[in-house]
Design a protein around this motif. Structure first.
Motif, PDB file in Angstrom:
ATOM      1  N   LYS A 192       3.208   0.113   3.979  1.00 44.91           N
ATOM      2  CA  LYS A 192       3.293   1.831   3.194  1.00 44.91           C
ATOM      3  C   LYS A 192       4.764   2.161   3.509  1.00 44.91           C
ATOM      4  N   SER A 244       5.362  -0.735   0.228  1.00 41.93           N
ATOM      5  CA  SER A 244       3.926  -0.616  -0.802  1.00 41.93           C
ATOM      6  C   SER A 244       4.655  -0.548  -1.970  1.00 41.93           C
ATOM      7  N   SER A 256       1.539   7.917  -4.921  1.00 47.34           N
ATOM      8  CA  SER A 256       0.633   7.230  -3.579  1.00 47.34           C
ATOM      9  C   SER A 256       0.595   7.532  -2.233  1.00 47.34           C
ATOM     10  N   THR A 261      -1.293   5.151   0.430  1.00 46.64           N
ATOM     11  CA  THR A 261      -0.707   4.495  -0.273  1.00 46.64           C
ATOM     12  C   THR A 261       0.850   4.064   0.320  1.00 46.64           C
TER      13      THR A 261
END
Length: 394
Positions: A192, A244, A256, A261
């Motif tokens: 992440k 990520s 994102s 994410t």
């Protein structure tokens, strides 16, 4: 502003090693054709030629065609009689190659392209005494390594910004105070962590090592000898399993962080502005190690067919109102305090804050002749940075 704007990508492709390693002492005397001669700065201005061709980052030269409400080109044309034609580019490498053709009068160059342009003879020194708005530009943007060579200015500062640390406030209730969250502690948020997709990101790792491995002796993240460079590359390879995504499109990073994410990584203030406007749970900070960043420069072709219109553009785009409009649309700090009279967000971008600016290591082209002043070693040039970046990403 931001949805209509295509944000920059500076993932520079492999450049000519010869161009990157030219001795800068000779930059001001080579012409763009490579056949000798001297490129001199203008001594006085004459009648404008009626047109000017500008090569620019998307969002820097808006004439209302993308958004009728966004237009600072038309006033320039009416004021000077210089009709503007514009071509945009997506990377500094593309800009460098286009400018070398001699088909453009003016370019907006980031620091990772400007020295290459000077070294190739593609741009001419700029006589800043001929620009009435130059004096008002922040002093900390002038006479810097990416816009001045051998005491000669090669352009006019446009705007600037920092590559900040963005974090999800739910994951980090307290703002991180170190870049260690994306490096040594990245494993705590495995999968992440996000990072900027460009070889220039190696400088971020080098900047971190300046503070945490002082025995390496790094003084400038763009001036790395082999040992220093290897250490930065090693750190990024160790970071890779926790990434990520590597981002180059700012809207992808927006999505994102919105989706969860990514929860921490390198970002820009404009991305935080977008997320804040959409109710995102993010914030940005500059950690104690500092930050890399950019300061773009308007430069004039050494083969310009319209040098008077080119000078007119440099003066106009650095005028308070025009500079405020252009930098606001793009999402960066303006180049002068006067420009802030036409913006209501200068505080968010830390415009004019010299102490804040001191924490920014502005993008500068790495060359073999170390930009930190060392002469007893050779530094790793950008060709090697590009090759290493591909190895890092795998």
């Amino acid at each position: 502003m931001t949805r209509k704007m295509t944000q920059r990508r500076v993932a520079i492709a492999l450049a000519s090693a010869a161009a990157l390693t030219l001795m800068l002492a000779g930059c001001g005397t080579a012409n763009s054709g490579g056949g000798g001669g001297t490129v001199k700065e203008a001594e006085k201005l004459g009648k404008t030629e009626g047109s000017v061709s500008i090569l620019a980052w998307p969002g820097y030269v808006e004439d209302g065609s993308n958004d009728p409400k966004v237009d600072w080109v038309t006033p320039f044309e009416k004021e000077t009689g210089c009709t503007v034609t514009t071509k945009t580019f997506g990377t500094s490498d593309e800009a460098f190659n286009l400018m070398k053709t001699g088909n453009y009068d003016v370019i907006s160059a980031s620091g990772d392209a400007s020295l290459r342009l000077v070294a190739s003879g593609a741009v001419a020194p700029v006589n800043t005494k001929l620009l009435k708005n130059y004096d008002g530009i922040f002093s900390f943007l002038k006479d810097r390594a990416w816009n001045t060579v051998d005491g000669k200015s090669y352009g006019v500062p446009h705007g600037y910004g920092a590559n900040v640390l963005m974090y999800d406030t739910k994951t980090f209730p307290t703002a991180p105070d170190s870049w260690d969250v994306v490096f040594e502690k990245a494993g705590e948020h495995k999968g992440k962590v996000t990072a900027y997709d460009s070889p220039i990101y190696i400088a971020d790792a080098a900047m971190y090592l300046m503070a945490h491995q002082p025995d390496l002796g790094i003084k400038n993240p763009y001036a790395l000898d082999q040992k220093q460079f290897d250490a930065a590359v090693k750190l990024l390879k160790e970071q890779k399993p926790n990434i990520s995504e590597y981002w180059g499109d700012y809207l992808k990073e927006v999505q994102s962080f919105k989706s969860g994410t990514s929860v921490v990584g390198t970002s820009w203030q404009v991305i935080q502005n977008v997320l804040a406007g959409e109710g995102g749970s993010t914030a940005v900070t500059i950690p104690k190690e500092g930050a890399t960043g950019w300061s773009d420069t308007w430069m004039i072709s050494s083969k310009s067919k319209s040098p008077n219109c080119a000078y007119a553009w440099l003066d106009y785009i650095s005028s308070p109102k025009a500079n405020a409009e252009a930098t606001s649309y793009f999402g960066e700090a303006p180049s002068s305090q006067e420009a802030c009279k036409f913006r209501d967000d200068c505080e968010a971008y830390h415009a004019g804050d010299a102490e804040y600016a001191k924490n920014i290591w502005y993008w500068t082209t790495p060359i073999a002749d170390c930009v930190d002043g060392r002469t007893d070693v050779k530094c790793i040039d950008y060709a090697a940075w590009t090759k290493a970046w591909q190895e890092i990403k795998g």
